[in-house]
Design an enzyme around this catalytic site. Structure first.
Site, mmCIF file in Angstrom:
data_model
loop_
_atom_site.group_PDB
_atom_site.id
_atom_site.type_symbol
_atom_site.label_atom_id
_atom_site.label_comp_id
_atom_site.label_asym_id
_atom_site.label_seq_id
_atom_site.Cartn_x
_atom_site.Cartn_y
_atom_site.Cartn_z
ATOM 1 N NE ARG A 72 -3.983 -2.013 1.847
ATOM 2 C CZ ARG A 72 -3.837 -3.412 2.580
ATOM 3 N NH1 ARG A 72 -2.778 -3.385 3.154
ATOM 4 N NH2 ARG A 72 -4.482 -4.280 2.464
ATOM 5 C CE LYS A 101 2.417 17.466 -15.075
ATOM 6 N NZ LYS A 101 2.778 16.080 -15.595
ATOM 7 C CG ASN A 118 -5.054 16.557 -21.411
ATOM 8 O OD1 ASN A 118 -3.896 16.284 -21.284
ATOM 9 N ND2 ASN A 118 -6.195 16.475 -20.756
ATOM 10 C CG HIS A 146 -1.676 16.156 -25.178
ATOM 11 N ND1 HIS A 146 -1.205 17.504 -25.192
ATOM 12 C CD2 HIS A 146 -1.081 15.266 -24.466
ATOM 13 C CE1 HIS A 146 0.029 17.022 -24.491
ATOM 14 N NE2 HIS A 146 0.164 15.816 -24.182
ATOM 15 C CG HIS A 203 -4.370 11.390 -27.888
ATOM 16 N ND1 HIS A 203 -5.144 11.997 -26.565
ATOM 17 C CD2 HIS A 203 -2.999 11.360 -27.152
ATOM 18 C CE1 HIS A 203 -4.278 12.075 -25.521
ATOM 19 N NE2 HIS A 203 -3.193 11.793 -25.872
HETATM 20 N N1 LIG Z 1 3.001 10.533 -15.428
HETATM 21 C C1 LIG Z 1 2.587 11.407 -16.212
HETATM 22 O O1 LIG Z 1 2.193 12.447 -15.904
HETATM 23 C C2 LIG Z 1 3.299 11.400 -17.637
HETATM 24 C C3 LIG Z 1 3.217 12.420 -18.498
HETATM 25 C C4 LIG Z 1 3.462 12.312 -19.826
HETATM 26 C C5 LIG Z 1 4.018 10.907 -20.456
HETATM 27 N N2 LIG Z 1 3.987 10.078 -19.480
HETATM 28 C C6 LIG Z 1 4.488 8.651 -20.042
HETATM 29 O O2 LIG Z 1 5.879 8.802 -20.458
HETATM 30 C C7 LIG Z 1 6.298 7.815 -21.300
HETATM 31 C C8 LIG Z 1 7.105 8.246 -22.524
HETATM 32 O O3 LIG Z 1 8.242 8.624 -21.647
HETATM 33 P P1 LIG Z 1 9.609 9.158 -22.576
HETATM 34 O O4 LIG Z 1 9.197 9.846 -23.580
HETATM 35 O O5 LIG Z 1 10.620 9.491 -21.447
HETATM 36 O O6 LIG Z 1 9.906 7.823 -23.071
HETATM 37 P P2 LIG Z 1 10.808 6.493 -22.551
HETATM 38 O O7 LIG Z 1 10.772 6.215 -20.974
HETATM 39 O O8 LIG Z 1 10.577 5.247 -23.180
HETATM 40 O O9 LIG Z 1 12.324 6.930 -22.704
HETATM 41 C C9 LIG Z 1 12.491 7.105 -24.401
HETATM 42 C C10 LIG Z 1 13.635 6.073 -24.743
HETATM 43 O O10 LIG Z 1 14.886 7.081 -24.289
HETATM 44 C C11 LIG Z 1 15.905 6.001 -23.489
HETATM 45 N N3 LIG Z 1 16.453 6.986 -22.633
HETATM 46 C C12 LIG Z 1 16.198 7.443 -21.505
HETATM 47 N N4 LIG Z 1 16.966 8.378 -21.060
HETATM 48 C C13 LIG Z 1 18.101 8.581 -21.937
HETATM 49 C C14 LIG Z 1 19.377 9.259 -21.881
HETATM 50 N N5 LIG Z 1 19.344 10.112 -20.981
HETATM 51 N N6 LIG Z 1 19.868 8.906 -22.729
HETATM 52 C C15 LIG Z 1 19.654 8.025 -23.803
HETATM 53 N N7 LIG Z 1 18.689 7.280 -23.840
HETATM 54 C C16 LIG Z 1 17.746 7.697 -22.900
HETATM 55 C C17 LIG Z 1 14.862 4.961 -22.904
HETATM 56 O O11 LIG Z 1 15.565 3.977 -22.959
HETATM 57 C C18 LIG Z 1 14.136 4.858 -24.071
HETATM 58 O O12 LIG Z 1 14.414 4.106 -25.040
HETATM 59 C C19 LIG Z 1 4.818 7.080 -21.912
HETATM 60 O O13 LIG Z 1 4.551 6.126 -21.141
HETATM 61 C C20 LIG Z 1 3.880 8.217 -21.173
HETATM 62 O O14 LIG Z 1 2.408 7.512 -21.036
HETATM 63 C C21 LIG Z 1 3.518 9.868 -18.334
HETATM 64 ZN ZN LIG Z 2 1.889 14.825 -23.422
#
Ligand SMILES: NC(=O)c1ccc[n+]([C@@H]2O[C@H](COP(=O)([O-])OP(=O)(O)OC[C@H]3O[C@@H](n4cnc5c(N)ncnc54)[C@H](O)[C@@H]3O)[C@@H](O)[C@H]2O)c1
Ligand SMILES: [Zn+2]
Length: 358
Positions: free
Chosen positions: A122, A228, A247, A250, A254
């Site tokens: 939890r 944010k 959003n 977005h 999407h």
């Molecule tokens: N929680 C939230 O509020 C929120 C908001 C926006 C997006 N998201 C989520 O975030 C995710 C996308 O995140 P992302 O774009 O960071 O993708 P990701 O985590 O897949 O990273 C992108 C790629 O970069 C690589 N990587 C990460 N850091 C690196 C670095 N410093 N140098 C080289 N490579 C590196 C990773 O291994 C991956 O291959 C989605 O699942 C989305 O739903 C969540």
């Molecule tokens: Zn976004």
């Protein structure tokens, strides 16, 4: 060094941003967790050799026992099976309520590890070390964690705030160009929806941003986190509707992600196209409003200068409408769009005749 306080009443914490700050992670960890002795570091296969191992070593040097859990890089890891694997690993490692989950990676690792932290026993203390620009300006702020199920992205999740967030701008040096630009789309978004001065700053620093100048990046990341965090304080659990302004871009984004085929457009690239669409829609609704016209032009120019796409491919019109009508923001054919009123200010508007615009 930039510090952004997130002053949530139930769980205030800080976001620390600087170049080379990883070396101080041990001190921050101990401060934020009041001297916790055990941690699990979750990272992915790409980030492990770059930063995951280093964070684990820094913790060990600070006297914190830790295990490193590495998941496959990519969105596919944000799933029930991988979450279950992590729950099991944590239990095998003897995790108790005081074991800290440390997420080192992009949004995938942050969302997944955060969800595991929120749910095991939890709730375990959680620290974010985001390493992509998108994770630094967006996903690591706000406390949303979650995983995907076949029925939809992020459908299973929890609000779970971290004890602290540490961002080292040096991590952005290794990020590939497309991932970097995708993060920049969300950066531009904050300027358009919340802060005209910040938008001006971005326009004036295009060359430095493209060169990944770390001083400029630290300022940018800090401002995005502040903006944010402010919205999150106003609407932590997404109940008042205020958080929905995030959003912007977005809804059509999407559509681009879906019709382009998932994975073809990175999320941020689709958001760039979605912002351009939203600004043009705002102009179409108010054809006499020259300020909006100017905003749409400046936004497209900034996105283009940062090499973020603004134009969607030729999708089938019915397919666009069909996808929009299935959006969760659509009720009885009326779709809600976040649209700019002027630079730095936007609001949710109901559009009943979107088919005339497309
Ligand atoms: N929680 C939230 O509020 C929120 C908001 C926006 C997006 N998201 C989520 O975030 C995710 C996308 O995140 P992302 O774009 O960071 O993708 P990701 O985590 O897949 O990273 C992108 C790629 O970069 C690589 N990587 C990460 N850091 C690196 C670095 N410093 N140098 C080289 N490579 C590196 C990773 O291994 C991956 O291959 C989605 O699942 C989305 O739903 C969540
Ligand atoms: Zn976004």
């Amino acid at each position: 060094m930039q510090t952004v306080p997130v002053s949530l009443r139930s769980n205030p914490y800080e976001i620390v941003i600087s170049s080379g700050i990883f070396d101080q992670f041990g001190d921050y960890f101990l401060k934020w967790t009041k001297g916790a002795k055990n941690a699990i570091v979750v990272t992915d296969t790409n980030v492990e050799p770059l930063y995951g191992l280093k964070i684990a070593e820094i913790l060990a040097d600070a006297g914190v026992n830790n295990d490193l859990c590495v998941v496959e890089a990519g969105e596919e890891s944000k799933c029930v099976d991988v979450a279950a694997m992590l729950w099991e690993r944590l239990i095998e490692c003897g995790a108790d309520r005081k074991t800290v989950v440390v997420a080192v990676g992009g949004g995938v690792v942050g969302d997944l590890a955060g969800f595991v932290a929120a749910t095991l026993n939890r709730g375990l203390p959680f620290i974010q070390v985001p390493t992509t620009l998108l994770a630094q300006v967006d996903s690591s702020v706000g406390g949303k964690t979650g995983i995907n199920i076949p029925q939809g992205k992020n459908l299973v999740g929890a609000f779970w705030q971290p004890k602290g967030v540490l961002m080292d701008t040096q991590t952005l040096r290794t990020l590939d160009d497309r991932q970097y630009r995708a993060g920049l789309a969300e950066v531009v978004k904050y300027g358009v929806i919340l802060d005209a001065n910040f938008f001006n700053f971005l326009e004036q620093n295009v060359q430095k941003i493209r060169a990944r100048d770390e001083a400029v990046l630290a300022k940018i990341i800090a401002r995005c986190c502040e903006l944010k965090a402010q919205i999150v304080l106003e609407d932590e659990r997404e109940t008042s509707g205020r958080r929905a302004v995030l959003n912007y871009g977005h809804t059509f984004g999407h559509v681009v992600e879906k019709l382009g085929g998932y994975g073809v457009y990175l999320h941020g690239e689709a958001v760039g196209i979605g912002m351009s669409f939203a600004a043009r829609l705002a102009c179409w609704l108010e054809p006499e409003n020259l300020k909006l016209e100017r905003l749409a032009q400046r936004q497209d120019a900034l996105l283009t200068a940062l090499k973020i796409p603004t134009k969607a491919p030729e999708f089938n019109r019915d397919a666009i409408l069909n996808t929009m009508m299935h959006d969760k923001k659509t009720v009885n054919g009326t779709i809600r769009f976040v649209l700019p009123n002027r630079l730095g200010e936007c609001e949710m508007k109901k559009i009943s005749n979107i088919e005339s615009f497309i």
